[in-house]
Design a protein around this motif. Structure first.
Motif, PDB file in Angstrom:
ATOM      1  N   UNK A   1      26.204 -49.302  28.505  1.00  9.14           N
ATOM      2  CA  UNK A   1      25.474 -50.433  29.158  1.00  9.14           C
ATOM      3  C   UNK A   1      24.611 -49.778  29.768  1.00  9.14           C
ATOM      4  N   UNK A   2      23.401 -50.514  29.721  1.00 13.98           N
ATOM      5  CA  UNK A   2      22.191 -50.148  30.763  1.00 13.98           C
ATOM      6  C   UNK A   2      21.266 -51.559  31.048  1.00 13.98           C
ATOM      7  N   UNK A   3      21.074 -51.503  32.510  1.00 15.35           N
ATOM      8  CA  UNK A   3      20.362 -52.622  33.097  1.00 15.35           C
ATOM      9  C   UNK A   3      21.093 -54.096  32.532  1.00 15.35           C
ATOM     10  N   UNK A   4      22.062 -54.105  32.511  1.00 15.36           N
ATOM     11  CA  UNK A   4      23.013 -55.189  32.100  1.00 15.36           C
ATOM     12  C   UNK A   4      22.629 -55.606  30.788  1.00 15.36           C
ATOM     13  N   UNK A   5      22.573 -54.876  29.812  1.00 15.89           N
ATOM     14  CA  UNK A   5      22.197 -55.099  28.616  1.00 15.89           C
ATOM     15  C   UNK A   5      23.411 -54.503  27.618  1.00 15.89           C
ATOM     16  N   UNK A   6      23.984 -55.090  26.744  1.00 15.27           N
ATOM     17  CA  UNK A   6      25.188 -54.458  25.847  1.00 15.27           C
ATOM     18  C   UNK A   6      24.481 -54.387  24.432  1.00 15.27           C
ATOM     19  N   UNK A   7      24.621 -52.998  23.955  1.00 20.79           N
ATOM     20  CA  UNK A   7      24.210 -52.672  22.574  1.00 20.79           C
ATOM     21  C   UNK A   7      25.284 -52.808  21.373  1.00 20.79           C
ATOM     22  N   UNK A   8      25.074 -53.527  20.660  1.00 15.34           N
ATOM     23  CA  UNK A   8      26.164 -53.603  19.249  1.00 15.34           C
ATOM     24  C   UNK A   8      25.416 -53.228  17.937  1.00 15.34           C
ATOM     25  N   UNK A   9      24.543 -52.238  18.005  1.00 14.30           N
ATOM     26  CA  UNK A   9      24.067 -51.865  16.699  1.00 14.30           C
ATOM     27  C   UNK A   9      25.059 -51.307  15.948  1.00 14.30           C
ATOM     28  N   UNK A  10      24.748 -51.474  14.495  1.00 13.97           N
ATOM     29  CA  UNK A  10      25.527 -50.836  13.486  1.00 13.97           C
ATOM     30  C   UNK A  10      25.466 -49.303  13.326  1.00 13.97           C
ATOM     31  N   UNK A  11      26.505 -48.703  12.836  1.00 10.32           N
ATOM     32  CA  UNK A  11      26.602 -47.307  12.864  1.00 10.32           C
ATOM     33  C   UNK A  11      27.748 -46.756  12.293  1.00 10.32           C
ATOM     34  N   UNK A  12      27.972 -45.581  11.869  1.00 10.97           N
ATOM     35  CA  UNK A  12      29.138 -45.076  11.272  1.00 10.97           C
ATOM     36  C   UNK A  12      30.400 -45.104  12.537  1.00 10.97           C
ATOM     37  N   UNK A  13      29.712 -44.896  13.738  1.00 10.29           N
ATOM     38  CA  UNK A  13      30.869 -44.689  15.033  1.00 10.29           C
ATOM     39  C   UNK A  13      31.173 -45.901  15.332  1.00 10.29           C
ATOM     40  N   UNK A  14      30.545 -47.022  14.917  1.00 10.02           N
ATOM     41  CA  UNK A  14      30.974 -48.310  15.476  1.00 10.02           C
ATOM     42  C   UNK A  14      31.506 -49.449  14.260  1.00 10.02           C
ATOM     43  N   UNK A  15      32.728 -49.272  13.923  1.00  9.38           N
ATOM     44  CA  UNK A  15      33.345 -49.751  12.979  1.00  9.38           C
ATOM     45  C   UNK A  15      33.412 -51.415  12.748  1.00  9.38           C
ATOM     46  N   UNK A  16      33.189 -52.005  13.975  1.00 15.51           N
ATOM     47  CA  UNK A  16      33.246 -53.454  14.194  1.00 15.51           C
ATOM     48  C   UNK A  16      31.931 -54.167  14.324  1.00 15.51           C
ATOM     49  N   UNK A  17      30.801 -53.437  14.036  1.00 16.19           N
ATOM     50  CA  UNK A  17      29.497 -54.004  14.002  1.00 16.19           C
ATOM     51  C   UNK A  17      28.904 -53.994  12.602  1.00 16.19           C
ATOM     52  N   UNK A  18      28.080 -55.133  12.631  1.00 11.04           N
ATOM     53  CA  UNK A  18      27.121 -55.391  11.488  1.00 11.04           C
ATOM     54  C   UNK A  18      25.716 -55.228  12.099  1.00 11.04           C
ATOM     55  N   UNK A  19      25.463 -55.142  13.345  1.00 15.13           N
ATOM     56  CA  UNK A  19      24.067 -55.339  13.993  1.00 15.13           C
ATOM     57  C   UNK A  19      23.857 -56.720  14.409  1.00 15.13           C
ATOM     58  N   UNK A  20      25.014 -57.817  14.324  1.00 13.97           N
ATOM     59  CA  UNK A  20      24.617 -59.279  14.698  1.00 13.97           C
ATOM     60  C   UNK A  20      26.049 -59.738  14.872  1.00 13.97           C
TER      61      UNK A  20
END
Length: 410
Positions: free
Chosen positions: A206-225
């Motif tokens: 996290x940076x500047x009170x922003x949480x990133x949830x981008x999709x990717x191979x390392x993020x199994x629970x994300x679809x980008x939304x």
């Protein structure tokens, strides 16, 4: 020609006494005769009786051995199965015990195939985040799904500060106190409760009170939304800890084998893995705290007022399966039915086995004191088994597990 008489001296006779020519010497005495046919027949009968009794003793010994070994197998398998599930149930609900999250219908995707268990809310299908979700199998085996996180903040949360209209970023009020890190699993819940929750994974620090949830191979629970929209100031973010330690487990029994699907066990997200064999059934019941009004004070301790295999209107608000009902789960009653590995044979002269003659009845004991038991009957036949279920001996293992995280809520 005339044969001259033989002259000999016989005992007690005078010398020269003639022996008749027809007399012959004896070859044996009466004391040296063998077995008669009667004696042989008696010996054979006695031997056959001895063999028959010896065989009977051996058969009885093998039957006793099979029963003992089968009982030992059932004991070992049942205890191992119950211990494994009990361990999960004892930590169920950690990180999910806030009223905003517990019982919330939740959106979740997993690239490894794990799906949240389904339930019903007034007839509609939902996927609630709760300490436990039971799939009632009737007289067959149930499924039991147990959820818990590992975040050190427990029920700590931060507020969604900006409107979330979709995308890969979530603006929050503060991230420092709650230890958000890349790879952590988060749950976004509406405040006040009512709309759907969403589960995702942080794809970057996290940076500047922003949480990133981008999709990717390392993020199994994300679809980008997230799939759900939230207004700023009307949602909160809860941290469930690292994805590798997210303990979402579904226990089930298939063809006599206890199986597990899990988010924290590689290769078991979509396809369950065998855990213990010769387990016939897993049965579970919710223990609801049915106190009403000011008598219901969860922080002062939860208590079971009713056992049920299915969801009920535990809080009395007229809705069955609403979030308030999931928050009333105070304990779980769990039973494992295990059988011996070696089937017994039918008794002599019988065509069917009689080791077990009737289905088993579980949860028939009224505990705690004053709480009516809600007994259930379980079928013992295993699909695709070539041996009748009546040829096996069974053992039942029951326990009650308090949902200790139910009372630890803000």
């Amino acid at each position: 020609m005339n044969t001259p008489p033989i002259h000999d001296t016989l005992p007690g006779g005078a010398p020269g006494t003639a022996v008749p020519p027809t007399a012959a010497p004896r070859l044996y005495s009466p004391a040296q005769r063998g077995f008669s046919i009667v004696e042989l027949m008696v010996a054979v009968v006695v031997g056959l009786l001895a063999v028959m009794f010896a065989t009977r003793l051996m058969v009885n010994g093998e039957q006793s051995k099979a029963a003992s070994v089968g009982g030992s197998d059932a004991m070992q398998n049942g205890m191992l199965a119950l211990f494994s599930i009990n361990t999960d149930a004892s930590q169920a609900g950690w990180g999910l015990n806030d009223d905003l999250v517990n019982g919330c219908n939740t959106r979740m995707t997993d690239t490894q195939g794990f799906t949240l268990a389904t339930a019903t809310r007034d007839g509609a299908v939902i996927r609630p985040l709760a300490p436990a979700v039971i799939g009632n199998g009737g007289t067959g085996s149930d499924t039991l799904t147990l959820y818990s996180g590992s975040g050190l903040a427990g029920v700590g949360s931060t507020q969604v500060w900006q409107n979330y209209m979709g995308g890969t970023t979530i603006g929050v009020a503060n991230v420092a106190p709650f230890g958000f890190s890349a790879g952590d699993v988060i749950v976004v819940a509406p405040e006040p409760a009512g709309a759907d929750c969403a589960l995702a994974q942080l794809s970057a620090p996290p940076a500047a009170s922003v949480l990133q949830i981008a999709a990717g191979a390392a993020s199994r629970f994300n679809t980008g939304n997230l799939g759900v929209l939230y207004n700023g100031g009307q949602a909160r973010v809860f941290n469930l800890g690292p994805a590798g330690k997210l303990s979402f487990h579904t226990w089930s029994v298939t063809d006599g084998v206890l199986q597990l699907r899990a988010t924290d066990l590689a290769g078991t997200g979509a396809q369950p893995q065998a855990v213990v064999g010769n387990v016939v059934a897993l049965k579970a019941q919710y223990g609801f705290d049915t106190r009403t009004g000011t008598a219901f004070i969860p922080k002062a301790g939860m208590q079971v007022g009713r056992w049920s295999s299915a969801m009920i209107d535990a809080d009395g608000d007229g809705s069955t399966g609403a979030a308030g009902d999931w928050q009333r789960i105070a304990a779980l009653r769990i039973a494992i039915v295990a059988r011996g590995a070696i089937p017994e044979r039918p008794a002599a002269g019988q065509a069917t086995c009689t080791a077990t003659t009737a289905p088993l009845t579980l949860f028939s004991t009224a505990v705690p004191a004053g709480v009516t038991a809600s007994s259930v009957q379980v079928a013992l036949a295993v699909p695709n088994d070539t041996v009748s279920w009546t040829c096996y001996r069974y053992r039942v293992f029951e326990t009650i597990v308090p949902i200790r995280n139910a009372g630890w809520r803000p």
